[in-house]
Scaffold this motif. Structure first.
Motif, short mmCIF file in Angstrom:
data_model
loop_
_atom_site.label_atom_id
_atom_site.label_comp_id
_atom_site.label_asym_id
_atom_site.label_seq_id
_atom_site.Cartn_x
_atom_site.Cartn_y
_atom_site.Cartn_z
N GLU A 143 -6.28 0.63 1.15
CA GLU A 143 -6.09 1.19 -0.02
C GLU A 143 -5.53 2.56 -0.25
OE1 GLU A 143 -6.40 -0.61 -2.89
OE2 GLU A 143 -7.22 -2.13 -1.94
N THR A 144 -5.87 3.51 0.63
CA THR A 144 -5.29 4.67 0.63
C THR A 144 -5.23 5.16 2.19
OG1 THR A 144 -7.64 5.84 0.42
CG2 THR A 144 -6.16 5.48 -1.48
N THR A 175 0.78 -1.21 0.13
CA THR A 175 -0.01 -0.11 -0.02
C THR A 175 0.76 1.10 -0.02
OG1 THR A 175 -0.29 0.05 2.26
CG2 THR A 175 -1.75 -1.25 1.30
N ASN A 214 -10.65 2.63 3.41
CA ASN A 214 -11.01 1.61 2.59
C ASN A 214 -10.02 0.55 2.55
OD1 ASN A 214 -8.51 2.94 1.91
ND2 ASN A 214 -9.34 4.09 0.12
#
Length: 393
Positions: free
Chosen positions: A210-211, A175, A207
C-alpha cells in the motif's frame, strides 16, 4: 529479475522504456443517420422503334441468416491463444526455440496459475503453463518482472510502477512508489514486502505494498537484479559503484536482519551478481556475470566458488527442494543439478531444443513445487528479435 536492460545500455544511461502492453479499446460510435432523399422514377431510354424488353419476374430470395455470435474469449481455439505449450512425458521439455514474438523476461507461478512477463505483454496460464492468454494491465505499464506469495497476491514490476493483484490477476492496483526505477525483483514474507531495481533502489513495505519506504540509499548501489530472503535474513544483489570512482561496476550483495532498518554490504569475491536462491539443506547459491556459481554454508556470511560454466554471463537461477538447482545464461547456457551442484547436465541441448543457430539468452528459470519447470528468454534475432518459453513436466 529483469537483467536484459543493462546488456544494451551502460549503467549511467537510462534504459529505453519497453513497449507498453497492448490493450483492447472500445468500439467507435457509428456515423449519425442521414435522412434519405425521395425516390424518383426515371424512364429507361430505348432505341427508336424498339420496345424495351418486358421485365423478368423477380424471384423472391430467402433472407440471409443472422450471423452467429462470436465465442467468448474463454472459448477461443488454441491457434488464437497467445501461446500453447504441448504436454509431454515427465522429464521431457516442450516448446520451440523462438516461439513467442517478445523475449520472456520472468516467470512465476503457484498451483495451476502461472504468469510470464514477456516484454511488451503479460501472459497468464491457468493450467500449469500449457495454454497462455494475454492479461490486460493498466495503460503504459511494461511488465519487467513478476513474483507472488500465493495465487491471490501477485506483484508486477514496471518502469516507475509496481502493480499488485489480490484476485489471481483479474484486477491490478497501481501502488505509489517513492523512487523512479526499473523494478526488477520482489520478495515477501507474512509481514514485509521488498522491491529492488535500477539505480540501487531498495523499497520496503509493511502493509503489502500500500505504501513503500526507500532504504539503503547510502550504500553506493548502481543496479539491483533481485532480492531473496530466509526468515529474518534478506539479501539484495547486483552491482555497486567502485570506491575509486571508475566506471566499471563491482559486486553488490547487501544483507538485512532487522526488516530493512539497516543494510550491510557483504564481502564476496565474485563478478557482479545475477541471481540468488537457497536449497532445503540450508545452503545458499549465487551466480555472477562471469559464468560462476558460488555457495555459502553459513547463511551468507562466507562464500566460495563452487563451479564455473565458462566465461558466459549467467542470468537465471532457481532452486527447488533440498538439492535441485537450475542455472541459465548467455549463448543458450542451461544446466541442471539434482545433487546440490556436484554434477550438472544440459537437458535442453540433449533434447535438441535449440533448433536455430543464435546466441540466445536464458533470462528466467522457474520451478513449480509440483514438478513443472519453465525456461524463458530470448529466441532468434533475425529477421527480428523473438522470445522463447520452454516447459518441462
Amino acid at each position: 529479475m529483469h537483467r536484459s536492460l543493462t546488456r544494451s545500455f551502460s549503467w549511467a544511461v537510462a534504459p529505453a522504456a519497453l513497449l507498453a502492453v497492448a490493450c483492447g479499446g472500445g468500439r467507435s460510435p457509428g456515423p449519425a443517420p442521414v435522412e434519405s432523399a425521395p425516390v424518383v422514377d426515371v424512364p429507361i431510354p430505348t432505341t427508336t422503334g424498339v420496345k424495351p424488353p418486358a421485365p423478368a419476374a423477380l424471384e423472391e430470395k430467402p433472407a440471409a441468416p443472422e450471423p452467429s455470435p462470436a465465442p467468448p474469449p474463454e472459448a477461443k481455439a488454441y491457434r488464437e491463444m497467445a501461446l500453447v505449450l504441448l504436454d509431454g512425458p515427465p522429464g521431457t521439455w516442450t516448446g520451440e526455440h523462438g516461439n513467442y514474438h517478445s523475449p520472456v523476461r520472468e516467470v512465476w507461478g503457484a498451483g495451476d496459475l502461472v504468469f510470464a512477463a514477456a516484454g511488451d505483454e503479460f501472459l497468464q496460464s491457468n493450467d500449469r503453463g500449457l495454454t497462455w492468454r494475454i492479461v490486460k494491465l493498466p495503460p503504459t505499464t511494461q511488465a519487467l518482472s513478476v513474483w507472488g506469495t500465493s495465487p491471490d497476491e501477485v506483484f508486477v514490476g514496471s518502469k516507475n510502477v509496481i502493480l499488485r493483484s489480490t484476485d489471481r490477476g483479474v484486477t491490478w492496483k497501481t501502488t505509489v512508489v517513492p523512487a523512479n526505477a526499473y523494478y526488477n525483483g520482489f520478495w515477501a514474507d507474512e509481514k514485509d514486502v521488498y522491491a529492488v531495481g535500477s539505480d540501487g533502489v531498495i523499497l520496503h513495505s509493511t502493509n503489502r505494498g500500500e505504501t513503500w519506504e526507500r532504504q539503503g540509499e547510502t550504500l553506493g548501489l548502481r543496479w539491483l537484479y533481485g532480492v531473496w530472503g530466509k526468515g529474518r535474513d534478506v539479501w539484495a544483489f547486483g552491482e555497486a559503484a567502485p570506491k575509486d570512482g571508475s566506471w566499471q561496476s563491482t559486486t553488490a550483495l547487501v544483507h538485512t536482519q532487522d526488516r530493512g532498518k539497516s543494510w550491510t554490504l557483504m564481502n564476496i569475491n565474485a563478478a557482479p551478481l545475477r541471481g540468488i536462491c537457497g536449497t532445503g539443506d540450508g545452503v545458499m547459491h549465487i551466480i555472477d556475470s562471469s559464468g560462476s556459481i558460488h555457495q555459502s554454508k553459513d547463511r551468507g556470511k562466507t562464500w566460495a566458488k563452487a563451479h564455473s560454466f565458462g566465461s558466459m554471463e549467467l542470468s537465471a537461477l532457481a532452486c527447488r527442494g533440498k538439492s535441485e538447482i537450475f542455472v541459465g545464461g548467455r549463448n543458450r547456457t542451461f544446466q541442471h543439478s539434482e545433487d546440490g551442484g556436484k554434477t550438472w547436465t544440459d537437458e535442453l541441448s540433449a533434447q535438441n531444443m535449440w533448433t536455430k543457430l543464435a546466441y540466445s539468452m536464458v533470462d528466467t528459470i522457474f520451478a513449480l513445487p509440483s514438478g513443472e519447470v519453465f525456461v524463458g528468454g530470448e529466441g532468434v534475432y533475425s529477421p527480428r528479435p523473438t522470445g522463447t518459453l520452454f516447459r518441462r513436466r
